[in-house]
Write a protein that holds these residues in place. Structure first.
Motif, PDB file in Angstrom:
ATOM      1  N   ILE A  33       0.799  -1.151   0.027  1.00 34.08           N
ATOM      2  CA  ILE A  33      -0.011  -0.121  -0.083  1.00 34.08           C
ATOM      3  C   ILE A  33       0.732   1.320   0.006  1.00 34.08           C
ATOM      4  CG2 ILE A  33      -1.645   1.406   1.387  1.00 34.08           C
ATOM      5  CD1 ILE A  33      -2.803  -1.196   2.195  1.00 34.08           C
ATOM      6  N   TRP A  34       1.932   1.150   0.908  1.00 28.94           N
ATOM      7  CA  TRP A  34       2.855   2.391   0.822  1.00 28.94           C
ATOM      8  C   TRP A  34       3.569   2.885  -0.346  1.00 28.94           C
ATOM      9  CZ3 TRP A  34       4.553   4.086   5.964  1.00 28.94           C
ATOM     10  CH2 TRP A  34       5.566   5.275   6.129  1.00 28.94           C
ATOM     11  N   LEU A  35       4.019   1.495  -1.262  1.00 34.26           N
ATOM     12  CA  LEU A  35       4.528   1.889  -2.388  1.00 34.26           C
ATOM     13  C   LEU A  35       3.566   2.278  -3.380  1.00 34.26           C
ATOM     14  CD1 LEU A  35       6.973   1.384  -4.338  1.00 34.26           C
ATOM     15  CD2 LEU A  35       6.250  -1.090  -4.772  1.00 34.26           C
ATOM     16  N   GLY A  37       0.919   4.096  -2.891  1.00 36.60           N
ATOM     17  CA  GLY A  37       0.636   5.655  -2.396  1.00 36.60           C
ATOM     18  C   GLY A  37       1.965   6.513  -2.836  1.00 36.60           C
ATOM     19  N   ARG A  38       2.983   5.975  -2.548  1.00 34.72           N
ATOM     20  CA  ARG A  38       4.071   6.779  -2.977  1.00 34.72           C
ATOM     21  C   ARG A  38       4.164   7.044  -4.565  1.00 34.72           C
ATOM     22  NH1 ARG A  38       8.760   7.355  -6.353  1.00 34.72           N
ATOM     23  NH2 ARG A  38      10.441   8.485  -5.365  1.00 34.72           N
ATOM     24  N   THR A  39       4.161   5.852  -5.402  1.00 32.90           N
ATOM     25  CA  THR A  39       4.203   5.878  -6.697  1.00 32.90           C
ATOM     26  C   THR A  39       2.953   6.738  -7.481  1.00 32.90           C
ATOM     27  OG1 THR A  39       5.066   3.728  -6.800  1.00 32.90           O
ATOM     28  CG2 THR A  39       4.036   4.496  -8.726  1.00 32.90           C
ATOM     29  N   PHE A  40       1.977   6.761  -6.940  1.00 38.84           N
ATOM     30  CA  PHE A  40       0.899   7.174  -7.600  1.00 38.84           C
ATOM     31  C   PHE A  40       0.497   8.766  -7.089  1.00 38.84           C
ATOM     32  CE2 PHE A  40      -0.018   2.836  -8.498  1.00 38.84           C
ATOM     33  CZ  PHE A  40       0.031   3.106  -9.947  1.00 38.84           C
ATOM     34  N   GLY A  41       1.129   9.069  -5.942  1.00 37.84           N
ATOM     35  CA  GLY A  41       1.146  10.468  -5.475  1.00 37.84           C
ATOM     36  C   GLY A  41      -0.145  10.739  -4.599  1.00 37.84           C
ATOM     37  N   TRP A  42      -0.307   9.632  -3.929  1.00 40.29           N
ATOM     38  CA  TRP A  42      -1.551   9.753  -2.835  1.00 40.29           C
ATOM     39  C   TRP A  42      -1.151  10.767  -1.944  1.00 40.29           C
ATOM     40  CZ3 TRP A  42      -3.092   6.767   1.819  1.00 40.29           C
ATOM     41  CH2 TRP A  42      -4.307   7.150   2.242  1.00 40.29           C
ATOM     42  N   SER A  43      -1.949  11.922  -1.289  1.00 37.89           N
ATOM     43  CA  SER A  43      -1.629  12.796  -0.681  1.00 37.89           C
ATOM     44  C   SER A  43      -2.754  13.205   0.186  1.00 37.89           C
ATOM     45  CB  SER A  43      -0.887  14.078  -1.286  1.00 37.89           C
ATOM     46  OG  SER A  43      -1.809  14.721  -2.053  1.00 37.89           O
ATOM     47  N   GLY A  86      10.257  -2.346  -6.388  1.00 35.44           N
ATOM     48  CA  GLY A  86       9.771  -1.182  -6.512  1.00 35.44           C
ATOM     49  C   GLY A  86      10.336   0.136  -5.453  1.00 35.44           C
ATOM     50  N   PHE A  87      10.555  -0.286  -4.272  1.00 38.28           N
ATOM     51  CA  PHE A  87      11.217   0.460  -3.324  1.00 38.28           C
ATOM     52  C   PHE A  87      12.587   1.042  -4.001  1.00 38.28           C
ATOM     53  CE2 PHE A  87       7.660  -0.346  -0.319  1.00 38.28           C
ATOM     54  CZ  PHE A  87       7.314   0.900   0.123  1.00 38.28           C
TER      55      PHE A  87
END
Length: 331
Positions: A33-35, A37-43, A86-87
């Motif tokens: 989930i973290w990856l 969120g980071r990839t798609f720019g969830w803020s 991915g990270f």
């Protein structure tokens, strides 16, 4: 005992294996989930704050990989390895110098940024860093009248006689000091309420370059995240016009899409470019129990070369100073 019954000793072993397998798969869920969120720019909400610690999560993802390999859970090992990859793709390049650092010949410009923590940072130490490193342009944030007076008393104006200053009480003040004269200068208040001093610096042999002391709103609570994103979106893009340098406390790391989008307008992150993008600049430096994160940056226009970056602690500030050696194209 019938032929289909399992030996009593085997049952606990089977249950333990099932439990460990379940725990291993469960451990992969937050990382995935973290990856994403980071990839798609969830803020949203406190997630923006957590994103700053992505490099630590990246290192942690190696543990499930090793655990799955040791216990021979091959399917879990494959998924864990993909997540770790991915990270690694996201954060590992920060410790590897780029092949393209921009122009290597031209006029050297040494810039430095430091957050003065409500104007209370040690002025003598800041001036020493300016003097010892031959700084040409200094950007300061959380710049107050007390901080201005302390820097003047420490002799900063003898080293950097030209300035654009907007001191204010609290955290909203900003300033620029320069060895070279300005063709234009001003300060603007961003939507978050912070001043951002900016100027067109006349660099001998290189013409003019736009420089701005950046300080967007900090995403300190859920209700200011939208303002934080708006401030980053409102920073000056690189493309077109004069070569540009943005430096300061961006309140964002390279794991925040808002900062990556700004960089994509035509900037280089200086520390990332030279393989020093993991060096922390904010966190524990005034005693707070916070793991270091990298929220202070020097962004140099693609037309400007990056030679090196150094990070220095400054007494009585929760930020470290960032110094970048840049190369401007000759006029």
């Amino acid at each position: 005992m019938t032929i289909t019954d399992a030996p009593p000793a085997a049952r606990p072993v089977g249950r333990r294996r099932l439990v460990w397998t379940g725990l291993l798969w469960v451990s992969l869920v937050p990382a995935a989930i973290w990856l994403a969120g980071r990839t798609f720019g969830w803020s949203a909400g406190f997630w923006v704050q957590l994103l700053a610690f992505t490099p630590y999560v990246a290192v942690w993802t190696l543990i499930p990989v090793l655990g799955a390999l040791i216990t021979r859970r091959w399917a879990a090992a494959a998924v864990a390895a993909l997540i770790a990859l991915g990270f690694a793709t996201a954060v590992a390049p920060r410790v590897v110098a780029d092949g393209d650092k921009g122009p290597s010949t031209g006029v050297e410009l040494r810039v430095m940024t430091t957050n003065m923590l409500f104007g209370g940072a040690d002025a003598d130490e800041i001036v020493r860093l300016v003097r010892d490193n031959g700084i040409d342009v200094l950007a300061v944030q959380e710049f107050t009248e007390r901080g201005q007076q302390a820097l003047a008393a420490a002799g900063l104006e003898q080293l950097l006689p030209f300035n654009q200053l907007a001191p204010e009480w609290g955290a909203s003040g900003s300033g620029l000091y320069s060895r070279h004269d300005f063709a234009e200068q001003a300060a603007r208040r961003n939507d978050g309420g912070f001043q951002q001093a900016h100027a067109v610096v006349q660099v001998p042999g290189a013409g003019t370059v736009y420089v701005e002391s950046v300080h967007p709103l900090a995403p300190s609570s859920r209700d200011v995240v939208a303002g934080w994103a708006a401030d980053l979106d409102d920073q000056v893009p690189a493309e077109g016009g004069l070569p540009k340098i943005l430096l300061g406390d961006f309140n964002a790391t390279l794991d925040h899409k808002a900062l990556r989008d700004l960089i994509d307008t035509g900037y280089r992150d200086a520390a990332d470019t030279v393989g020093k993008g993991w060096i922390g600049t904010w966190g524990p430096y005034d005693g707070d129990p916070i793991p270091p994160v990298t929220i202070d940056h020097v962004l140099a226009d693609d037309r400007i070369g990056v030679k090196d970056v150094q990070v220095h602690s400054v007494k009585d500030s929760d930020h470290r100073a960032v110094i970048a050696w840049l190369t401007l194209p000759a006029a």
